[in-house]
Design an enzyme around this catalytic site. Structure first.
Site, short mmCIF file in Angstrom:
data_model
loop_
_atom_site.label_atom_id
_atom_site.label_comp_id
_atom_site.label_asym_id
_atom_site.label_seq_id
_atom_site.Cartn_x
_atom_site.Cartn_y
_atom_site.Cartn_z
N ASP A 160 -14.30 7.38 -10.04
CA ASP A 160 -12.92 7.00 -9.80
C ASP A 160 -11.92 7.89 -10.54
O ASP A 160 -12.28 8.78 -11.30
CB ASP A 160 -12.70 5.54 -10.20
CG ASP A 160 -12.06 4.74 -9.08
OD1 ASP A 160 -11.01 5.19 -8.58
OD2 ASP A 160 -12.61 3.70 -8.69
N TYR A 218 -7.12 1.88 0.00
CA TYR A 218 -8.26 1.34 -0.72
C TYR A 218 -9.50 2.07 -0.21
O TYR A 218 -9.71 2.18 1.00
CB TYR A 218 -8.40 -0.16 -0.45
CG TYR A 218 -7.08 -0.90 -0.38
CD1 TYR A 218 -6.37 -1.21 -1.54
CD2 TYR A 218 -6.52 -1.24 0.84
CE1 TYR A 218 -5.15 -1.86 -1.47
CE2 TYR A 218 -5.30 -1.90 0.92
CZ TYR A 218 -4.61 -2.20 -0.24
OH TYR A 218 -3.40 -2.84 -0.17
N ARG A 219 -10.30 2.55 -1.12
CA ARG A 219 -11.48 3.32 -0.71
C ARG A 219 -12.39 2.49 0.21
O ARG A 219 -12.39 1.26 0.15
CB ARG A 219 -12.24 3.78 -1.94
CG ARG A 219 -13.04 2.64 -2.58
CD ARG A 219 -13.59 3.00 -3.92
NE ARG A 219 -14.60 2.03 -4.36
CZ ARG A 219 -14.78 1.68 -5.62
NH1 ARG A 219 -14.03 2.21 -6.56
NH2 ARG A 219 -15.73 0.82 -5.94
N GLU A 230 6.07 -0.15 4.26
CA GLU A 230 5.82 1.22 3.79
C GLU A 230 6.34 2.25 4.77
O GLU A 230 6.70 3.37 4.37
CB GLU A 230 4.32 1.42 3.56
CG GLU A 230 3.77 0.76 2.30
CD GLU A 230 3.55 -0.74 2.43
OE1 GLU A 230 3.27 -1.39 1.40
OE2 GLU A 230 3.66 -1.26 3.56
N ASN A 279 1.43 -4.77 6.03
CA ASN A 279 1.21 -4.08 4.76
C ASN A 279 0.38 -2.84 5.02
O ASN A 279 -0.57 -2.85 5.81
CB ASN A 279 0.48 -4.96 3.75
CG ASN A 279 0.28 -4.23 2.42
OD1 ASN A 279 1.22 -4.01 1.68
ND2 ASN A 279 -0.94 -3.83 2.14
N TRP A 317 -10.45 -3.78 -1.57
CA TRP A 317 -9.11 -4.17 -2.01
C TRP A 317 -9.21 -5.12 -3.20
O TRP A 317 -9.93 -6.11 -3.19
CB TRP A 317 -8.26 -4.73 -0.87
CG TRP A 317 -8.88 -5.71 0.06
CD1 TRP A 317 -9.59 -6.83 -0.26
CD2 TRP A 317 -8.82 -5.67 1.49
NE1 TRP A 317 -9.96 -7.49 0.87
CE2 TRP A 317 -9.50 -6.82 1.97
CE3 TRP A 317 -8.24 -4.80 2.41
CZ2 TRP A 317 -9.63 -7.09 3.32
CZ3 TRP A 317 -8.37 -5.08 3.76
CH2 TRP A 317 -9.05 -6.21 4.20
#
Length: 641
Positions: free
Chosen positions: A286, A175-176, A235, A171, A189
């Protein structure tokens, strides 16, 4: 097209007149973000920025996909709809009945082309491993701090690689990552994400979880990591399709279970130990334009950092829209329209995600309507599909209007809307960044059926078309002093909707005010009243809608009113009020903390103002934060509870 590396993309932007090189020293802590915020809010997203003097060995690339033109350059197309058409043609080819041997043979070249896009692991080292840090240290990389209330510096464009411990299926997500020291970050996550599922599986096995983080390389890697693909779809297969060339992967040095693109700029290798205590991560300014609140997340320990000799550090900022992420969202909107049409909602014609809705908050769909109740069928299909489950407000229009023309769409929607019967409320999973939910990750949803109605969908007792009278704003504000602003400009456009800025002073204040307003004869025909905080300038519709979409839980905060129509026995009309104000314990019984709006601090604004002339990036642009500071509570934006 396939980019050889990030530098190849930078050179392409430069030749296209889409890049500005900044040679003056700019501090990665707050200053890079403030400059980028000013540029990204310029018309059409401004330019990409390459900060060449960062106090480290590496330049920083910002806003590289922050316009439609640059997004298309990143994906190698003239327009984003080109990709949707390619995907639709591919779906049709694969699903077309094969009636003869010739039909089957005709597919072979396409299948061979499809196979050529599949990722491939190659032997040896990649360009991403030209330099191996003897002592891996994140402080050597110009990781930026975006906003003053952030918990620290954050890696904002990490392409994070994990694997299912049972199947080995890869995967790739984004995610920051908050940097805590030279060898450790947080791993943000969310519980709905595939990487979080992998984490739970490693935890059950009591095993360390290998992780690799890629920065740079072909920009399609970054986009593909954000794409809402079905679980277990690689991906890098999407990346190969977009670049029309397979992604070549190499094994990591210290975490050989994980493979990464050979042409990446940086690779940060490490592990997460599920047995270890979580770390308090955040807050972070954000993409909603608000700070996401701090919470407990896993620790990521760095075991190796490798990079290209000519590595460039890519980063982005998120905050009050528009920002670069709006264009990543636009790409997803266009690219995934075809799969939605082909696989889930065949009546879908088009889809739109307005910038003010910050992705999940507001989605507009256009369908070919053929029968009563079709909008509700689409509503259920959309809310049950992948990341669309996080959608808060869904508007379903039909083939007789244009959803990209918001004025025409609003006129059409309100013409065919009965607020008492054509607005549907539900509840379900929400983005954990949605601060309006009473419970984190779970809240209300709303679907507005903006389609032309069949007879079966029309309530005979409802009077639909009542043209509202003019509103005496001064008289209303005199009568209701809590009203600090009214925008009735839409009434002149045949859009029966009011925007009201209200200063709440007691529990249920907005609900009671809504009932009092709708009891007035002059409100006859007004179908919707949108309430926002008293600090909001309701003459600025874009800002008002952004605040409203963020602060509304539709199921909790919507109040439908039905009133009889004078002189028409048995007839009624309906209106709805929606409370998009901030919520507190004292006035709303809201038990969660309410986050602050994301703005720059005065000192950073001053520094960038003074430095602007030396940057050579064009005429002076004032800080966008100055517009939003008056909308905050006090100097530190502390919300009274």
């Amino acid at each position: 097209m396939a980019y050889k590396n990030l530098k190849h993309f930078i050179d392409t932007l430069d030749k296209a007149g889409e890049l500005v090189r900044i040679k003056t020293f700019v501090d990665p802590i707050l200053e890079i973000s403030e400059i980028t915020d000013r540029i990204s809010k310029s018309p059409d997203g401004g330019k990409a920025l390459l900060f060449e003097n960062t106090g480290t060995d590496f330049p920083v690339l910002m806003n590289s996909m922050g316009s439609l033109k640059r997004m298309c350059l990143a994906l190698g197309v003239n327009e984003l709809d080109d990709i949707a058409r390619q995907i639709e043609d591919l779906f049709k080819m694969l699903s077309k009945p094969k009636e003869s041997i010739l039909d089957k043979l005709a597919m072979l070249p396409k299948l061979g082309q499809f196979a050529s896009w599949m990722p491939k692991v190659v032997s040896g080292k990649g360009a991403c491993q030209e330099v191996v840090m003897a002592n891996p240290d994140l402080s050597k990389i110009p990781v930026i701090q975006c906003w003053p209330k952030d918990g620290g510096p954050f890696i904002t464009l990490p392409v994070i690689h994990t694997k299912d411990p049972h199947t080995g299926i890869r995967n790739v997500g984004m995610y920051r990552m908050q940097v805590f020291d030279g060898q450790m970050t947080g791993m943000h996550w969310h519980k709905h994400k595939v990487s979080a599922k992998h984490y739970n599986e490693y935890k059950a096995l009591k095993k360390r979880m290998p992780v690799a983080v890629v920065l740079g390389g072909d920009p399609v890697y970054t986009y593909s990591a954000t794409a809402p693909l079905p679980e277990n779809v690689d991906e890098y297969m999407l990346a190969g399709f977009l670049r029309k060339q397979k992604v070549e992967l190499v094994k990591c040095i210290s975490q050989p279970e994980i493979e990464v693109p050979a042409d990446a700029d940086f690779v940060i290798e490490g592990y997460v130990d599920p047995e270890e205590d979580l770390i308090w991560e955040g807050p972070f300014g954000d993409h909603t334009g608000y700070y996401s609140l701090a919470d407990w997340y896993p620790r990521f320990h760095v075991t190796a950092i490798t990079h290209r000799k000519d590595a460039v550090y890519p980063a982005t900022i998120v905050g009050i829209p528009p920002q670069e992420d709006a264009y990543l969202g636009k790409a997803t909107e266009r690219i995934f329209l075809a799969p939605i049409k082909m696989a889930m909602v065949p009546e879908m014609i088009d889809m739109e995600m307005p910038v003010e809705g910050v992705f999940h908050n507001l989605v507009i769909s256009k369908i070919k309507k053929d029968y009563p109740g079709q909008a509700q069928k689409v509503m259920n299909a959309m809310w049950g599909a992948g990341q669309m489950m996080f959608n808060k407000i869904l508007v379903v229009a039909d083939q007789h209007t244009t959803i990209s023309d918001y004025k025409s769409l609003a006129q059409y929607m309100f013409k065919h809307l009965n607020p008492a019967t054509d607005i549907y409320f539900s509840q379900g999973p929400m983005d954990v960044l949605d601060h309006s939910c009473s419970k984190m990750g779970f809240g209300g949803k709303m679907c507005i059926d903006a389609t032309t109605k069949y007879d079966e969908e029309i309530l005979d007792s409802h009077v639909r078309d009542i043209k509202p009278a003019a509103i005496n704003k001064a008289e209303l504000q005199k009568r209701f002093p809590e009203i600090k602003g009214i925008n009735d400009s839409l009434l002149a456009m045949d859009i029966p909707c009011l925007f009201v800025a209200v200063q709440k002073a007691r529990p249920l204040h907005v609900k009671e005010l809504n009932e009092q307003l709708y009891a007035l004869p002059e409100m006859l025909g007004i179908k919707m009243i949108i309430y926002v905080e008293h600090t909001v300038d309701v003459s600025d519709l874009a800002t008002t809608l952004w605040r409203f979409c963020n602060n509304l839980d539709p199921r909790r905060d919507s109040f439908v009113v039905r009133n009889p129509v004078a002189g028409q026995p048995g007839k009624e009309w309906a209106g709805v009020g929606m409370d998009g104000t901030l919520k507190t314990r004292l006035l709303d019984g809201f038990e969660r903390d309410w986050p602050n709006i994301v703005v720059a601090d005065d000192e950073t604004i001053r520094k960038v103002d003074e430095k602007w002339a030396s940057l050579n990036i064009g005429p002076f642009l004032p800080s966008p934060s100055l517009k939003y500071k008056p909308q905050m509570y006090g100097e530190e934006a502390v919300v009274p509870q």
